[in-house]
Design an enzyme around this catalytic site. Structure first.
Site, PDB file in Angstrom:
ATOM      1  N   HIS A 189      31.308  39.162  36.911  1.00 50.09           N
ATOM      2  CA  HIS A 189      32.576  40.400  36.216  1.00 50.09           C
ATOM      3  C   HIS A 189      31.627  41.912  35.252  1.00 50.09           C
ATOM      4  O   HIS A 189      32.481  42.245  34.870  1.00 50.09           O
ATOM      5  CB  HIS A 189      33.549  40.441  35.399  1.00 50.09           C
ATOM      6  CG  HIS A 189      34.363  38.682  36.468  1.00 50.09           C
ATOM      7  ND1 HIS A 189      34.866  39.449  37.323  1.00 50.09           N
ATOM      8  CD2 HIS A 189      34.463  37.940  36.075  1.00 50.09           C
ATOM      9  CE1 HIS A 189      36.041  38.041  37.508  1.00 50.09           C
ATOM     10  NE2 HIS A 189      35.467  37.242  37.119  1.00 50.09           N
ATOM     11  N   GLU A 213      27.717  37.201  41.243  1.00 53.42           N
ATOM     12  CA  GLU A 213      27.990  38.213  41.636  1.00 53.42           C
ATOM     13  C   GLU A 213      28.096  38.969  40.343  1.00 53.42           C
ATOM     14  O   GLU A 213      28.378  39.004  39.520  1.00 53.42           O
ATOM     15  CB  GLU A 213      29.546  37.730  42.202  1.00 53.42           C
ATOM     16  CG  GLU A 213      30.029  38.335  42.540  1.00 53.42           C
ATOM     17  CD  GLU A 213      31.580  38.417  43.012  1.00 53.42           C
ATOM     18  OE1 GLU A 213      32.806  39.470  43.548  1.00 53.42           O
ATOM     19  OE2 GLU A 213      31.741  36.844  43.444  1.00 53.42           O
ATOM     20  N   GLU A 239      32.979  44.805  45.499  1.00 52.76           N
ATOM     21  CA  GLU A 239      34.096  44.631  45.445  1.00 52.76           C
ATOM     22  C   GLU A 239      34.848  46.294  45.862  1.00 52.76           C
ATOM     23  O   GLU A 239      36.170  46.676  45.962  1.00 52.76           O
ATOM     24  CB  GLU A 239      34.536  43.685  44.914  1.00 52.76           C
ATOM     25  CG  GLU A 239      34.275  43.632  43.316  1.00 52.76           C
ATOM     26  CD  GLU A 239      35.224  42.796  42.607  1.00 52.76           C
ATOM     27  OE1 GLU A 239      35.473  42.524  42.269  1.00 52.76           O
ATOM     28  OE2 GLU A 239      34.684  41.530  42.977  1.00 52.76           O
ATOM     29  N   HIS A 289      36.104  40.604  49.947  1.00 61.06           N
ATOM     30  CA  HIS A 289      36.284  39.694  48.870  1.00 61.06           C
ATOM     31  C   HIS A 289      38.031  39.977  49.151  1.00 61.06           C
ATOM     32  O   HIS A 289      38.518  40.441  49.343  1.00 61.06           O
ATOM     33  CB  HIS A 289      35.858  40.910  47.966  1.00 61.06           C
ATOM     34  CG  HIS A 289      36.941  41.421  46.689  1.00 61.06           C
ATOM     35  ND1 HIS A 289      38.087  41.803  46.179  1.00 61.06           N
ATOM     36  CD2 HIS A 289      36.958  39.939  45.536  1.00 61.06           C
ATOM     37  CE1 HIS A 289      38.202  41.841  44.588  1.00 61.06           C
ATOM     38  NE2 HIS A 289      37.696  40.599  44.213  1.00 61.06           N
TER      39      HIS A 289
END
Length: 379
Positions: A189, A213, A239, A289
């Site tokens: 994140h 990610e 994304e 995504h």
């Protein structure tokens, strides 16, 4: 056949777009503009000034016309364009009585492997989520953070040593819980600096995550590439990217081995197919995504079916999601962690007529997490 009506529908946390025609065919799409859905709905209202009366089957022409008309971009606009594009492909499939993937070259696979969302404010909850996924037949788990899904209202602070060591220990315990039967898709994140991302990436290499990610903010492609060069775990990102040009720059700089286009944000099915082709040329794979509704999932599966370099599909799960039977009629079925590619016309899904009434719109709260010192912290 001509477009006669375009409607925006808010339900739960989602924005749907319906495109109707004089042939009685209705197409369904979704915007992935996340916390800016109201703005995205207004962009749809702007686009429909042009689209009403047009032939819905001129999909590529309409995409180029809308995208290049007034020169400005951004998530709200691209979410609107993506929703319209998906709806037009849905119309095309229904018009020819075939799934969308059949119009894009046909099936490359019969099923699409998915990964299960795992949430938790404690390590124990995240480990239990991994075990639940394994028990449910899933072979991959994602949305799996080593930093916990803590409330954004809670100020953040850890020393560098504690931050990295705790995260490494979390990933070790996730691996111990599921063994080699489940792949771990580690989600950061965007919480780390490049230096922190390299330290953590090297620390969890021995646990062989499927991918790592968004370790850093994706605004600087060179920073993502710096992390990718320094670790052996494949980077997954994309994304927040909106255009084929952004994905080409990311891949040409070595910033990712798995690209994560959002079909509802990166230009719909039309542009996601092009992004997949760019990735294929770079030897990269695609993990669409998908934190959205079953409409997004249905559109993603059309893409997954027809590209050779599909790897894994995000499959949102969670207690706060509305029942799929209450918001849509779907042709999607899942067995042993794989979605069976459907043969229904279009994208294979319909919005329930009373979805908006049964699930009133819930705008996302605007809460940015802060550090203990009062500065903004990415989560």
């Amino acid at each position: 056949m001509r477009i006669t009506e375009i409607n925006t529908i808010f339900a739960d946390r989602y924005l749907f777009v319906e495109v109707k025609t004089d042939a009685g065919i209705t197409g369904l799409g979704e915007s992935g503009a996340w916390a800016f859905l109201e703005a995205s709905a207004e962009a749809v209202n702007t686009f429909k000034r042009y689209l009403i009366g047009e032939d819905p089957l001129r999909i590529e022409h309409h995409w180029q016309y809308l995208y290049r008309c007034y020169h400005f971009r951004g998530a709200a606009i691209m979410g609107a364009l993506s929703a319209i594009d998906i709806a037009l492909w849905d119309i095309a499939g229904k018009s020819f009585n075939v799934p969308v993937y059949q119009l894009l070259g046909g099936k490359c696979r019969e099923t699409a492997r998915v990964y299960y969302h795992v949430f938790g404010e404690t390590r124990e909850e995240l480990i239990q989520g991994c075990l639940d996924a394994k028990a449910g037949g899933f072979t991959a788990v994602g949305h799996l953070t080593p930093f916990l899904d803590e409330p954004r209202e809670r100020p953040y602070f850890k020393t560098h040593r504690a931050k990295i060591a705790d995260a490494i220990e979390s990933v070790a315990e996730y691996r111990d819980a599921v063994g080699d039967d489940v792949d771990l898709c580690i989600e950061i994140h965007r919480q780390l600096s490049p230096a922190e991302a390299i330290a953590l990436g090297r620390g969890i290499e021995e646990f062989h995550p499927f991918f790592y990610e968004d370790p850093v903010r994706p605004d600087n492609i060179d920073a993502m590439a710096e992390v990718a060069r320094a670790i052996s775990i494949p980077i997954a990102t994309g994304e927040r990217l909106h255009t084929i040009e952004e994905f080409e720059m990311l891949l040409s700089r070595g910033g990712a081995r798995y690209v994560r286009p959002d079909v509802c944000l990166a230009g719909g099915i039309s542009q996601s197919k092009k992004i997949a082709a760019i990735a294929e040329a770079h030897g990269a794979q695609v993990v669409p995504h998908n934190p959205l509704s079953p409409v997004s999932t249905a559109a993603c599966i059309q893409l997954a079916a027809c590209i050779p370099n599909f790897a894994l599909q995000e499959y949102p799960t969670g207690e706060d999601l509305p029942p799929k039977s209450g918001i849509v009629r779907s042709s999607l079925t899942i067995e042993d962690g794989f979605i069976i590619v459907p043969d229904a016309p279009g994208i294979g899904i319909e919005l329930m007529p009373d979805a908006a009434e049964r699930y009133p719109y819930k705008a996302r709260e605007y809460v940015t997490r802060l550090h203990k010192d009062g500065s903004v912290f990415d989560q």
